[in-house]
Design an enzyme around this catalytic site. Structure first.
Site, PDB file in Angstrom:
ATOM      1  N   HIS A 297      66.556 -25.494 -85.142  1.00 18.96           N
ATOM      2  CA  HIS A 297      67.507 -25.816 -85.596  1.00 18.96           C
ATOM      3  C   HIS A 297      68.040 -26.582 -87.080  1.00 18.96           C
ATOM      4  O   HIS A 297      66.535 -27.265 -87.256  1.00 18.96           O
ATOM      5  CB  HIS A 297      68.907 -26.502 -83.948  1.00 18.96           C
ATOM      6  CG  HIS A 297      69.517 -27.480 -83.873  1.00 18.96           C
ATOM      7  ND1 HIS A 297      69.840 -28.068 -85.098  1.00 18.96           N
ATOM      8  CD2 HIS A 297      70.089 -26.493 -83.233  1.00 18.96           C
ATOM      9  CE1 HIS A 297      71.651 -28.278 -84.617  1.00 18.96           C
ATOM     10  NE2 HIS A 297      71.269 -27.481 -83.687  1.00 18.96           N
TER      11      HIS A 297
ATOM     12  N   ASP B 261      60.973 -32.317 -80.816  1.00 19.16           N
ATOM     13  CA  ASP B 261      62.699 -32.083 -80.838  1.00 19.16           C
ATOM     14  C   ASP B 261      62.844 -31.165 -79.057  1.00 19.16           C
ATOM     15  O   ASP B 261      62.745 -31.079 -79.144  1.00 19.16           O
ATOM     16  CB  ASP B 261      63.402 -30.566 -81.897  1.00 19.16           C
ATOM     17  CG  ASP B 261      65.040 -31.281 -81.194  1.00 19.16           C
ATOM     18  OD1 ASP B 261      65.629 -31.035 -80.630  1.00 19.16           O
ATOM     19  OD2 ASP B 261      65.451 -30.388 -82.922  1.00 19.16           O
TER      20      ASP B 261
ATOM     21  N   GLN C 225      66.825 -29.884 -76.642  1.00 20.95           N
ATOM     22  CA  GLN C 225      66.773 -28.747 -74.995  1.00 20.95           C
ATOM     23  C   GLN C 225      65.993 -28.441 -74.142  1.00 20.95           C
ATOM     24  O   GLN C 225      65.810 -28.099 -73.257  1.00 20.95           O
ATOM     25  CB  GLN C 225      66.721 -27.087 -75.358  1.00 20.95           C
ATOM     26  CG  GLN C 225      68.183 -26.813 -76.282  1.00 20.95           C
ATOM     27  CD  GLN C 225      69.536 -27.130 -76.399  1.00 20.95           C
ATOM     28  OE1 GLN C 225      69.787 -27.010 -74.314  1.00 20.95           O
ATOM     29  NE2 GLN C 225      70.671 -27.174 -77.391  1.00 20.95           N
TER      30      GLN C 225
ATOM     31  N   LYS D 285      73.977 -33.993 -74.320  1.00 20.89           N
ATOM     32  CA  LYS D 285      73.497 -32.650 -73.366  1.00 20.89           C
ATOM     33  C   LYS D 285      73.322 -32.664 -71.578  1.00 20.89           C
ATOM     34  O   LYS D 285      72.659 -32.370 -71.439  1.00 20.89           O
ATOM     35  CB  LYS D 285      72.295 -32.220 -74.320  1.00 20.89           C
ATOM     36  CG  LYS D 285      72.892 -31.327 -75.369  1.00 20.89           C
ATOM     37  CD  LYS D 285      71.422 -30.497 -76.499  1.00 20.89           C
ATOM     38  CE  LYS D 285      71.929 -30.773 -77.876  1.00 20.89           C
ATOM     39  NZ  LYS D 285      73.237 -29.865 -78.368  1.00 20.89           N
TER      40      LYS D 285
ATOM     41  N   CYS E  63      73.300 -22.561 -85.096  1.00 19.60           N
ATOM     42  CA  CYS E  63      72.690 -23.705 -86.582  1.00 19.60           C
ATOM     43  C   CYS E  63      71.055 -22.938 -86.341  1.00 19.60           C
ATOM     44  O   CYS E  63      70.041 -24.593 -86.632  1.00 19.60           O
ATOM     45  CB  CYS E  63      72.755 -25.277 -86.052  1.00 19.60           C
ATOM     46  SG  CYS E  63      73.899 -25.721 -85.683  1.00 19.60           S
TER      47      CYS E  63
HETATM   48  C1  LIG Z   1      67.086 -27.797 -80.645  1.00 23.82           C
HETATM   49  C2  LIG Z   1      68.172 -28.790 -80.547  1.00 23.82           C
HETATM   50  N1  LIG Z   1      67.903 -29.417 -82.261  1.00 23.82           N
HETATM   51  C3  LIG Z   1      69.048 -30.576 -82.563  1.00 23.82           C
HETATM   52  C4  LIG Z   1      70.164 -30.099 -81.396  1.00 23.82           C
HETATM   53  C5  LIG Z   1      71.558 -31.346 -82.549  1.00 23.82           C
HETATM   54  O1  LIG Z   1      72.067 -31.800 -81.342  1.00 23.82           O
HETATM   55  P1  LIG Z   1      72.993 -32.971 -81.498  1.00 23.82           P
HETATM   56  O2  LIG Z   1      74.570 -32.368 -81.982  1.00 23.82           O
HETATM   57  O3  LIG Z   1      72.985 -33.792 -80.667  1.00 23.82           O
HETATM   58  O4  LIG Z   1      72.512 -33.817 -82.893  1.00 23.82           O
HETATM   59  C6  LIG Z   1      70.564 -29.584 -81.251  1.00 23.82           C
HETATM   60  C7  LIG Z   1      71.804 -29.031 -80.419  1.00 23.82           C
HETATM   61  O5  LIG Z   1      72.284 -27.894 -80.566  1.00 23.82           O
HETATM   62  C8  LIG Z   1      69.153 -28.318 -80.388  1.00 23.82           C
HETATM   63  O6  LIG Z   1      69.848 -27.467 -79.920  1.00 23.82           O
END
Ligand SMILES: Cc1ncc(COP(=O)(O)O)c(C=O)c1O
Lengths: 146, 417
Positions: free
Chosen positions: B122, B199, B202, B225, B365
């Site tokens: 991401h 990270d 998910q 989430k 993203c």
């Molecule tokens: C794998 C991953 N990393 C990071 C994020 C970023 O999360 P946040 O927008 O809550 O900071 C997301 C959210 O879409 C994600 O799916």
């Protein structure tokens, strides 16, 4: 909503314009080139124009995009060809007001582009409809064309 | 009709229409819905419990402090951290990852050092590292994935080497839903004295995470989430590492003692939480965790599995549909990315939208991943345990409507000029 909404959004004019090949591709020696980017879906569109005596004498676009953005680009190209830069400025501003639906505007000069007059009912698609028009607006702003 | 015992806990799932159709919410990877009790917890805090935390000198503030700090313990147990001092509350996964990139990456990296990421990341776990690389002269390297959407460990063995100082990888791809071997990667990272960052945005919502078992050094996730409110994130960091990091913001809450010219700081996670925090959000996140634990990861996994099996096997029979990632429903974590023939994803998602089915279209993203897949965008349907087979059915009906409409009105995506 389903089908009724779909028929409203994807009028035949839109579907036809989306596959219209006449303005697709690149120009030889364009006067100006502009990239437009829809950050929501990653679509990128490149618009090229040739200008002579402050009139658009050729126009083309290329890029990937959804039905709405591609159709809108075709319709814009068809409308812009042979027009003066000044008259396109007016039309762009009419179009932008029309698609956001914030104020009622004259759309008599928009031709086929008036097919997007109800797009504000589909707020997730307003950006798609405006993409090519935003690109032309940028071009007119960034260049002197003298 | 399949009865799902949890649906009644989520007001939005039962009361809301989208474009005049009952809502089928399949955008859970973007954010989950919230159960009534989480919503009520926020309201209760502001209605009856509102006070600032720490340095309490009255009963109300003491209770707010206790409730806030109790969530730190809850999070600690939820991911099996060794100590509560290892749990820092942030605003989001994004803030957590940026924090590590700046506080650890920028401070420790030198020209020629290498940061290893994957092509699946991401943007939140990519762009911060690009910035760090620019500032320090370190170099980014990328791990590729196989047919199953899983990082290739043999290739990783070659990429992770003596120059590697940081390995930062998503545990579950937000596009493919595939589960990554972060434990194995942590081992490889540690063999070359690099640190391992996970990270977990998910993964934490879908399966039990044990940070001691993974042996990662940092791990980041977002409350929103996993049934919690927006604006609350977690950064787990091993104590040994956090101790080596100085606080970045200075002010109230985080100090021990302040004189005119000097200040000493609190120990543990608290010294990183300067100023008044998102107290209501953290406390409501606690309620979300309690609820999730009651549901249980066994049930969540079983529901993920049953929804994925039914959706994927139905999609495999649709000749126009291409599914990205693994053919195995067990390797999707509730997430299915797909395209429908030549129809642009944004057109597909509009048909779904008009049918009351919320999915996402775009690059999610993850633009480098889109390039790797050779597409500019995909559609993504993402499920959670409160979704049921009726939602899968609605999804398939919307898909049929999409195919019917665009096959009748062929305006194929005439791309690339
Ligand atoms: C794998 C991953 N990393 C990071 C994020 C970023 O999360 P946040 O927008 O809550 O900071 C997301 C959210 O879409 C994600 O799916």
């Amino acid at each position: 909503m389903g089908l009724e909404g779909l028929n409203q959004l994807y009028r035949q004019v839109v579907l036809d314009a989306a596959v219209d090949q006449r303005y697709r591709g690149q120009l030889l020696n364009p006067t100006a080139v502009q990239l437009a980017h829809n950050p929501n879906c990653g679509d990128v569109l490149e618009l090229q124009i040739k200008v002579s005596d402050r009139h658009i004498t050729a126009i083309a676009f290329q890029g990937q995009g959804c039905t709405i953005s591609q159709a809108s680009a075709s319709i814009l190209a068809d409308l812009a060809l042979h027009q003066s830069l000044e008259s396109m400025q007016t039309r762009i501003s009419q179009f932008q007001k029309m698609i956001t639906g914030k104020e009622s505007v004259e759309i008599d000069q928009l031709g086929d582009a008036s097919v997007f007059s109800k797009i504000s009912q589909f707020p997730t698609r307003v950006k798609c409809a405006g993409l090519a028009w935003d690109a032309l607006e940028q071009m007119l702003k960034n260049n002197q064309f003298d | 009709m399949s009865k799902n015992q949890f649906r009644d806990d989520f007001p939005i799932l039962n009361n809301v229409k989208m474009n005049d159709e009952p809502l089928a919410y399949l955008d859970n990877a973007a954010t989950s819905q919230k159960p009534q009790l989480v919503i009520d917890r926020i309201s209760r805090y502001y209605s009856y419990e509102n006070a600032n935390i720490h340095r309490a000198t009255h009963a109300l503030a003491l209770k707010a402090t206790d409730d806030y700090e109790q969530v730190r313990d809850q999070v600690r147990h939820f991911i099996n951290a060794k100590s509560r001092d290892e749990i820092i509350f942030t605003r989001s996964t994004t803030e957590s990852l940026n924090w590590v990139a700046q506080r650890w990456g920028e401070a420790k990296l030198k020209p020629g050092d290498e940061i290893v990421l994957s092509i699946l990341e991401h943007h939140s776990n990519l762009v911060p590292w690009q910035q760090v690389a620019k500032k320090t002269g370190a170099r980014l390297r990328f791990l590729d994935f196989n047919q199953e959407g899983v990082i290739d460990l043999n290739a990783a063995k070659k990429t992770i080497n003596a120059k590697t100082k940081i390995v930062s990888i998503t545990q579950v791809s937000n596009v493919l839903g595939s589960i990554q071997p972060v434990k194995e990667l942590a081992l490889m990272a540690h063999q070359v004295n690099a640190i391992m960052i996970v990270d977990a945005a998910q993964s934490v919502p879908h399966f039990k995470i044990d940070v001691q078992n993974l042996d990662c050094d940092f791990l980041a996730f977002s409350a929103h989430k996993m049934l919690g409110p927006t604006g609350v994130g977690v950064l787990y960091g091993k104590s040994e590492l956090l101790e080596k990091i100085d606080p970045e913001f200075f002010g109230g809450e985080m100090i021990e003692e302040v004189s005119k010219n000097e200040a000493s700081f609190k120990s543990g996670a608290l010294r990183f939480e300067a100023g008044t925090q998102n107290i209501a959000g953290v406390i409501a996140f606690g309620a979300a965790l309690t609820y999730l634990q009651k549901v249980g990861f066994d049930k969540i996994a079983a529901q993920d599995r049953s929804l994925m099996e039914s959706a994927i096997s139905a999609l495999q029979n649709r000749s126009q549909v291409k599914i990205y990632g693994s053919a195995d429903p067990a390797n999707h974590t509730g997430i299915i990315s797909f395209n429908v023939g030549e129809i642009h994803p944004h057109d597909v998602s509009t048909v779904f939208d008009l049918d009351g089915v919320a999915i996402r279209a775009g690059h999610h993203c993850a633009e480098p991943l889109m390039n790797r897949l050779g597409v500019s965008a995909t559609c993504r349907a993402s499920f959670y345990f409160y979704n049921n087979l009726d939602d899968v059915e609605r999804f398939l009906i919307a898909l049929k409507d999409t195919e019917d409409f665009f096959n009748r009105h062929p305006s194929k995506e005439s791309s690339n000029g």
